[in-house]
Design an enzyme around this catalytic site. Sequence first.
Site: not given
Ligand code: G3H
Ligand code: 13P
Ligand code: ZN
Length: 320
Positions: A82-83, A184
């Site tokens: 993710d990201h 987010h």
């Molecule tokens: O998009 C972000 C996700 O909620 C992951 O968050 O970078 O704090 O693990 P994090």
């Molecule tokens: P939320 O913060 O709405 O749960 O989104 C999570 C997200 O997009 C992770 O990439």
């Molecule tokens: Zn995200």
Amino acid sequence: MPLTHTRDLFAKALKGKYALGAFNVNNMELIQAIVEACEEEKAPLILQISKGARQYANPVYLKKLIEAAVSLSTIPIAVHLDHGDTFELCKQCIDEGFTSVMIDASHEPFEKNAEITRKVVEYAHKHNGSVEAELGHLVGAQFDDGEEGGAHSSSGHYTNPDEAVKFVKETGCDSLAVAIGNSHGAYKFKGTQHLDLERLKLIKKALMDAGLGDYPLVLHGASSVPQQLVAEVNKYGGKMPDAQGVPEADIEVARRTGCTKVNIDTDLRIALTAGIRKVFAESPKEFDPRKYLGPARAAVKDLVRHKVKNVLCCAGHAFD
Ligand code: G3H
Ligand code: 13P
Ligand code: ZN
């Protein structure tokens, strides 16, 4: 059962008109709660891991925990970065066996974003991986002045439908995360909660008209911030005033419009926190982690069951 490829999950989800839950994981309890819920609901699943999750838990721990979950379940499970913020991180995850990665260069100007994405796509496709990219900025709806209703502004934060077509064609990315007022976290909207769903329809149509078919779109920031869980957090000593998420009815429309992957992290965090706070408040003498992490894990499991059954409608589709 080995890991499943998101490519296969997407194809089936598009055909069956349901969305896949992409749930963020950081630790054992979250993985167990999510996988058990999806196993019981027979729902296909994407577990996603952020850079921060890798730093927190150590990639080897996460990999082994997911291996354990996969070996104990029968449903298809894909693992996704993710990201991802650099080519190197995406490459590392592909090399570690992730079935897909997200390269998020959305903060860069269009051409630079496309260039970085293309590089990740080239590497991933050579190694049987898929790539999610992002176009537009996830700034939330409070910044959308003048952009409502699908106006084709190319200078704004929201995803422009024509640019989406250009971006997908230039990069070859396998799915695209869109910015339609989503953001987010637990404080998504200051006033009325809403996504620009008209724009989403235009993006989907533009991709279809350009010959890209039923192209998979991704909705980030899809937590609905359930008010009963927020109330529990606040009741048991937390402070989350004005927390607001995306209404489930909007997620429903997004699903029907072609958001095939729906990202949820914040709701898991709130459910876990509410569960822990409740035990701490009601049993202040308790200090056995199993006594507060156990109920918290059960709260996350309930939440995930609800999502896959009632919101994403992927329950029952694990063996399509
Ligand atoms: O998009 C972000 C996700 O909620 C992951 O968050 O970078 O704090 O693990 P994090
Ligand atoms: P939320 O913060 O709405 O749960 O989104 C999570 C997200 O997009 C992770 O990439
Ligand atoms: Zn995200």
